[in-house]
Design a protein around this motif. Structure first.
Motif, mmCIF file in Angstrom:
data_model
loop_
_atom_site.group_PDB
_atom_site.id
_atom_site.type_symbol
_atom_site.label_atom_id
_atom_site.label_comp_id
_atom_site.label_asym_id
_atom_site.label_seq_id
_atom_site.Cartn_x
_atom_site.Cartn_y
_atom_site.Cartn_z
ATOM 1 N N MET A 1 82.338 52.548 -24.338
ATOM 2 C CA MET A 1 82.759 52.378 -25.732
ATOM 3 C C MET A 1 83.494 51.050 -25.872
ATOM 4 S SD MET A 1 85.091 54.885 -28.142
ATOM 5 C CE MET A 1 86.539 54.678 -27.095
ATOM 6 N N LYS A 2 83.042 50.261 -26.859
ATOM 7 C CA LYS A 2 83.697 48.988 -27.186
ATOM 8 C C LYS A 2 84.209 49.071 -28.617
ATOM 9 C CE LYS A 2 80.808 46.098 -24.189
ATOM 10 N NZ LYS A 2 79.880 44.931 -24.170
ATOM 11 N N THR A 3 85.444 48.706 -28.787
ATOM 12 C CA THR A 3 86.048 48.733 -30.131
ATOM 13 C C THR A 3 86.463 47.311 -30.544
ATOM 14 O OG1 THR A 3 88.247 49.160 -29.225
ATOM 15 C CG2 THR A 3 86.896 51.075 -29.797
ATOM 16 N N THR A 4 86.299 47.049 -31.809
ATOM 17 C CA THR A 4 86.740 45.779 -32.406
ATOM 18 C C THR A 4 87.733 46.106 -33.504
ATOM 19 O OG1 THR A 4 84.591 44.758 -31.963
ATOM 20 C CG2 THR A 4 86.007 43.657 -33.562
ATOM 21 N N THR A 5 88.910 45.542 -33.386
ATOM 22 C CA THR A 5 89.951 45.845 -34.374
ATOM 23 C C THR A 5 89.647 45.134 -35.696
ATOM 24 O OG1 THR A 5 91.283 44.004 -33.569
ATOM 25 C CG2 THR A 5 91.699 46.163 -32.595
ATOM 26 N N ALA A 6 90.157 45.709 -36.759
ATOM 27 C CA ALA A 6 89.976 45.112 -38.085
ATOM 28 C C ALA A 6 90.842 43.855 -38.204
ATOM 29 C CB ALA A 6 90.335 46.113 -39.171
ATOM 30 N N LYS A 7 90.354 42.872 -39.006
ATOM 31 C CA LYS A 7 91.077 41.606 -39.180
ATOM 32 C C LYS A 7 91.141 41.256 -40.665
ATOM 33 C CE LYS A 7 88.370 39.163 -36.599
ATOM 34 N NZ LYS A 7 87.825 37.965 -35.899
ATOM 35 N N LEU A 8 92.289 40.714 -41.053
ATOM 36 C CA LEU A 8 92.481 40.198 -42.405
ATOM 37 C C LEU A 8 92.863 38.730 -42.268
ATOM 38 C CD1 LEU A 8 92.644 40.702 -45.463
ATOM 39 C CD2 LEU A 8 95.051 41.277 -45.154
ATOM 40 N N GLU A 9 91.966 37.850 -42.674
ATOM 41 C CA GLU A 9 92.162 36.414 -42.512
ATOM 42 C C GLU A 9 92.416 35.773 -43.881
ATOM 43 O OE1 GLU A 9 89.250 35.756 -38.626
ATOM 44 O OE2 GLU A 9 88.630 35.029 -40.607
ATOM 45 N N TYR A 10 93.364 34.866 -43.910
ATOM 46 C CA TYR A 10 93.717 34.155 -45.139
ATOM 47 C C TYR A 10 93.241 32.709 -45.032
ATOM 48 C CZ TYR A 10 96.542 31.691 -48.616
ATOM 49 O OH TYR A 10 96.950 30.889 -49.650
ATOM 50 N N ALA A 11 92.419 32.311 -45.983
ATOM 51 C CA ALA A 11 91.945 30.922 -46.034
ATOM 52 C C ALA A 11 92.874 30.138 -46.952
ATOM 53 C CB ALA A 11 90.509 30.860 -46.540
ATOM 54 N N ARG A 12 93.530 29.145 -46.421
ATOM 55 C CA ARG A 12 94.495 28.369 -47.188
ATOM 56 C C ARG A 12 93.782 27.557 -48.272
ATOM 57 N NH1 ARG A 12 98.569 24.983 -43.704
ATOM 58 N NH2 ARG A 12 99.065 27.131 -43.103
ATOM 59 N N GLY A 13 94.414 27.500 -49.452
ATOM 60 C CA GLY A 13 93.826 26.748 -50.563
ATOM 61 C C GLY A 13 93.922 25.240 -50.333
ATOM 62 N N THR A 14 93.050 24.505 -50.973
ATOM 63 C CA THR A 14 93.033 23.047 -50.881
ATOM 64 C C THR A 14 93.512 22.452 -52.199
ATOM 65 O OG1 THR A 14 90.730 22.971 -51.591
ATOM 66 C CG2 THR A 14 91.148 23.082 -49.213
ATOM 67 N N ALA A 15 94.058 21.262 -52.112
ATOM 68 C CA ALA A 15 94.556 20.555 -53.305
ATOM 69 C C ALA A 15 94.015 19.132 -53.290
ATOM 70 C CB ALA A 15 96.084 20.538 -53.324
ATOM 71 N N GLU A 16 93.578 18.688 -54.462
ATOM 72 C CA GLU A 16 93.093 17.323 -54.631
ATOM 73 C C GLU A 16 93.904 16.646 -55.730
ATOM 74 O OE1 GLU A 16 88.980 17.403 -55.469
ATOM 75 O OE2 GLU A 16 88.391 18.292 -53.541
ATOM 76 N N MET A 17 94.225 15.391 -55.518
ATOM 77 C CA MET A 17 95.002 14.635 -56.487
ATOM 78 C C MET A 17 94.259 13.344 -56.829
ATOM 79 S SD MET A 17 98.932 13.225 -56.340
ATOM 80 C CE MET A 17 98.579 12.135 -54.971
ATOM 81 N N GLU A 18 94.087 13.121 -58.117
ATOM 82 C CA GLU A 18 93.422 11.910 -58.603
ATOM 83 C C GLU A 18 94.412 11.125 -59.458
ATOM 84 O OE1 GLU A 18 89.562 10.556 -61.299
ATOM 85 O OE2 GLU A 18 89.839 12.646 -60.688
ATOM 86 N N ILE A 19 94.611 9.874 -59.115
ATOM 87 C CA ILE A 19 95.570 9.016 -59.808
ATOM 88 C C ILE A 19 94.805 7.874 -60.474
ATOM 89 C CG2 ILE A 19 97.584 7.513 -59.559
ATOM 90 C CD1 ILE A 19 98.433 9.129 -57.173
#
Length: 202
Positions: free
Chosen positions: A16-34
């Motif tokens: 028996m092989k078990t894989t634990t559950a995962k909750l991954e957070y993808a960090r947001g990106t920011a763009e700045m136009e001047i």
């Protein structure tokens, strides 16, 4: 008597092989136009303006025919008014009962002085002088500062959930092994070299 059959059971084997559950957070990106808008400087200047109207002054020196006739007509009216006033004043004096030498002398002196004033010909030209007006100067300054535009574009972060997993692998199936552990069987039994007849008479 020994058993002739040996029975062996082989148990099942499960991995028996078990894989634990995962909750991954993808960090947001920011763009700045001047972007930058350049300012401007505008200066509008209008100097003072001098207006000189010499129409009346030129007419006093060399008037046009229409102006000359108009001036003479005005002088004629003025002379008529003055003569009327003089004759009325003198007539009023003449109505008095006593008219002497002094009154006649006075009339003569007034007439002579009038001729002297009229015919002396002394005047200042041009009369009137030029008419001078002016428009005041003007200075307008318009200044706009530089503009700096900043545009932010932000993407919100996201969550990714990976559920758990259980994997069963059967590495060995269950089995039953039956093994005969007795000696050889002879048919007929008397063929066995170690055969011993069974005494059934007892």
């Amino acid at each position: 008597m020994k058993p002739l059959i040996e029975i062996t059971t082989v148990p099942i084997q499960i991995e028996m092989k078990t894989t634990t559950a995962k909750l991954e957070y993808a960090r947001g990106t920011a763009e700045m136009e001047i972007s930058r808008d350049n300012g401007s400087l505008q200066i509008k200047s209008r100097p003072i303006k001098v207006n000189i109207d010499t129409f009346e002054a030129r007419n006093s020196l060399s008037p046009t025919l229409a102006r000359y006739l108009d001036q003479n007509a005005q002088k004629g009216h003025q002379a008529a008014y003055e003569a009327t006033a003089t004759y009325a004043r003198q007539g009023q004096l003449l109505l008095e009962t006593k008219v002497g030498e002094e009154l006649v002398t006075q009339f003569s002196e007034e007439a002579m002085m009038k001729d002297v004033k009229t015919n002396i010909g002394l005047d200042f030209l041009p009369d009137p002088g030029p008419e001078i007006t002016w428009d005041p100067g003007e200075l307008n300054i318009r200044y706009e500062m530089d503009k700096l535009n900043i545009d932010w574009r932000m993407n919100e972060g996201s969550f990714e959930f990976t559920p758990g997993d259980i994997e069963f692998t059967v590495t060995q199936r269950p089995d039953v092994v039956i093994k005969y552990v007795g000696g050889p069987l002879y048919v007929p039994p008397s063929a066995d070299p170690n055969y011993v007849p069974v005494d059934v008479r007892a």
